[in-house]
Design an enzyme around this catalytic site. Structure first.
Site, PDB file in Angstrom:
ATOM      1  N   GLY A 182       0.836  -1.214   0.000  1.00 45.93           N
ATOM      2  CA  GLY A 182       0.000   0.000   0.000  1.00 45.93           C
ATOM      3  C   GLY A 182       0.855   1.241   0.000  1.00 45.93           C
ATOM      4  CG  ASN A 183      -0.144   4.699  -1.502  1.00 43.35           C
ATOM      5  OD1 ASN A 183      -0.851   5.521  -0.946  1.00 43.35           O
ATOM      6  ND2 ASN A 183      -0.511   4.084  -2.632  1.00 43.35           N
ATOM      7  CG  HIS A 184       2.841   6.498   4.064  1.00 46.35           C
ATOM      8  ND1 HIS A 184       2.553   5.760   5.173  1.00 46.35           N
ATOM      9  CD2 HIS A 184       4.145   6.279   3.773  1.00 46.35           C
ATOM     10  CE1 HIS A 184       3.650   5.119   5.566  1.00 46.35           C
ATOM     11  NE2 HIS A 184       4.621   5.411   4.724  1.00 46.35           N
TER      12      HIS A 184
END
Ligand code: CTP
Length: 403
Positions: A212-214
């Protein structure tokens, strides 16, 4: 949420028996989230007290240019009041006040405030049936509408005189819904449909892990709210995000992976006028998703990744009437990269933010953007809250739609 929420409403009360209903009118405006101030003609105080209206509106009520009881004799500034308001409503509006408004007479605070107001002015006439029918009243009603004021017509029914006919002030509930409908019908994005993507995507590795990512989704959700507040029907396709939204014009479609997001976007794209892709979509995903949890071993683990589909590019390829807006989050060669994305993905606008700018990017409440269009003309904005940034983006889109 009412379109009146957060609006500054100035209520002008004149001397008709229907003035007693303004207590309820103030309550309804307050209930809809509006801030209310009241000005009265001196004679209207015979029908309802300023104390009632100031208690309900939570603001002082004025009827004269200065308050005689006030030892400082402070001037009640009609210009300030007129400029303060987002909208003014004169209810009840008597034949006398309507005639004075028509002629520009300003022998009381309410009339001086009306003449100073720059906002939309609504008026709800109230008088006996023969007064309502009188040719001079007709002249007032027609002229006031020609000046751009908005009439909330009187209704038929029993009047204070005991006669039955036209001249009753519209009921407070009907006045509020009339104004709400009028505001909505004039919103700049009324009738437009907008697709917006927001948040990250999660690409499964096995049943419990993902890449995923932030991204928090904040920027996309703010854009959705701004667009809906301006009348657009919004399809908000969101990756996993804690953001919340409750707006009758926003349809939230929750997705997880880039492929889910791709499918949802293609489902709505044909139907929309604008697509704004602000999501941080994973560019790669595990080629094989393990059906069981991957067990820890001594040896290192290699996960082979394959590219996801570029949603924005795929929409650019089938673009017809849609205005297509992409985002670019860059760390270097910002403008060059953004311009190349405009060309590669067939965009009308790109919103560029650089991670080199303090306060820009993921999980912050602020952003600093540059908007570049297909002709490469650009506008740079200051560091602002994401809400304000969303307003800049939507304003730019409205200008393009109207060009
Ligand atoms: N985007 C998309 N689908 C993807 C990847 C990106 O729709 N699979 C969209 C994003 O929502 C954003 C824009 O493309 O609006 C820019 O994404 P970015 O990842 O910065 O661009 P890339 O084309 O992937 O280019 P690069 O990796 O070179 O920066």
């Amino acid at each position: 949420m009412s379109v009146l929420s957060g609006k500054k409403v100035l209520l002008g009360v004149t001397a008709g028996i229907a003035a007693y209903k303004t207590a309820n009118l103030v309550r309804l405006f307050i209930k809809s989230g509006a801030e209310v101030k009241v000005v009265m003609t001196p004679a209207s105080k015979d029908f309802i007290t300023p104390l009632t209206l100031s208690t309900l509106s939570k603001n002082p009520v004025h009827s004269t240019f200065y308050d005689t009881e006030d030892e400082n004799e402070l001037w009640n500034n009609h210009v300030d009041l007129g400029l303060w308001a987002d909208l003014m409503i004169i209810a009840p509006a008597t034949a006398n006040t309507l005639s004075k408004m028509t002629n520009g007479t300003c022998d009381n605070l309410l009339l001086a405030t009306y003449l100073s107001a720059k906002c939309p002015v609504y008026f709800a006439p109230a008088m006996d049936l023969d007064m309502y029918k009188h040719p001079s009243t007709k002249v007032s009603l027609d002229s006031l509408q020609e000046f751009g004021n908005i009439m909330i017509p009187a209704t038929s029914g029993e009047l204070a005189s005991g006669l039955v006919g036209e001249g009753r002030m519209a009921e407070p509930e009907d006045i509020v819904s009339f104004i709400e409908r009028d505001i909505v019908s004039k919103l700049p994005l009324k009738g437009k449909k907008i697709l917006i993507t927001a948040g990250p995507t999660y690409e499964a590795i096995d049943p419990v892990r993902f890449i995923g990512n932030h991204s928090s989704g904040k920027m996309g959700f703010e854009i959705a709210k701004t667009a809906a507040n301006l009348g657009a029907e919004v399809y908000l396709v969101s990756g996993p995000s804690h953001q919340k939204v409750t707006h009758s014009l926003i349809h939230r479609i929750d997705v997880k992976s880039a492929q889910d997001m791709y499918n949802a976007c293609h489902k709505y794209y044909n139907d929309v006028d604008v697509a704004i892709l602000s999501a941080a979509v994973a560019d790669y995903r595990p080629k094989n998703v393990a059906s069981q949890k991957i067990k820890k071993k001594d040896a290192s683990l290699t996960i082979e990744l394959e590219p996801t589909q570029d949603i924005l590019k795929s929409l650019g390829e089938i673009k017809q009437k849609q205005l297509l807006v992409g985002f670019a989050l860059e760390t270097n060669n910002e403008e060059e990269n953004a311009k190349s994305k405009i060309e590669r993905k067939n965009l009308d606008l790109i919103v560029l933010n650089s991670l080199r700018d303090k306060g820009a990017g993921f999980a912050t409440d602020t952003n600093k953007i540059t908007i570049i269009d297909a002709d490469f003309s650009k506008k740079s904005f200051e560091l602002k809250s994401k809400k304000e940034v969303s307003e800049d983006i939507i304003n730019e889109i409205i200008q393009k739609l109207n060009a």
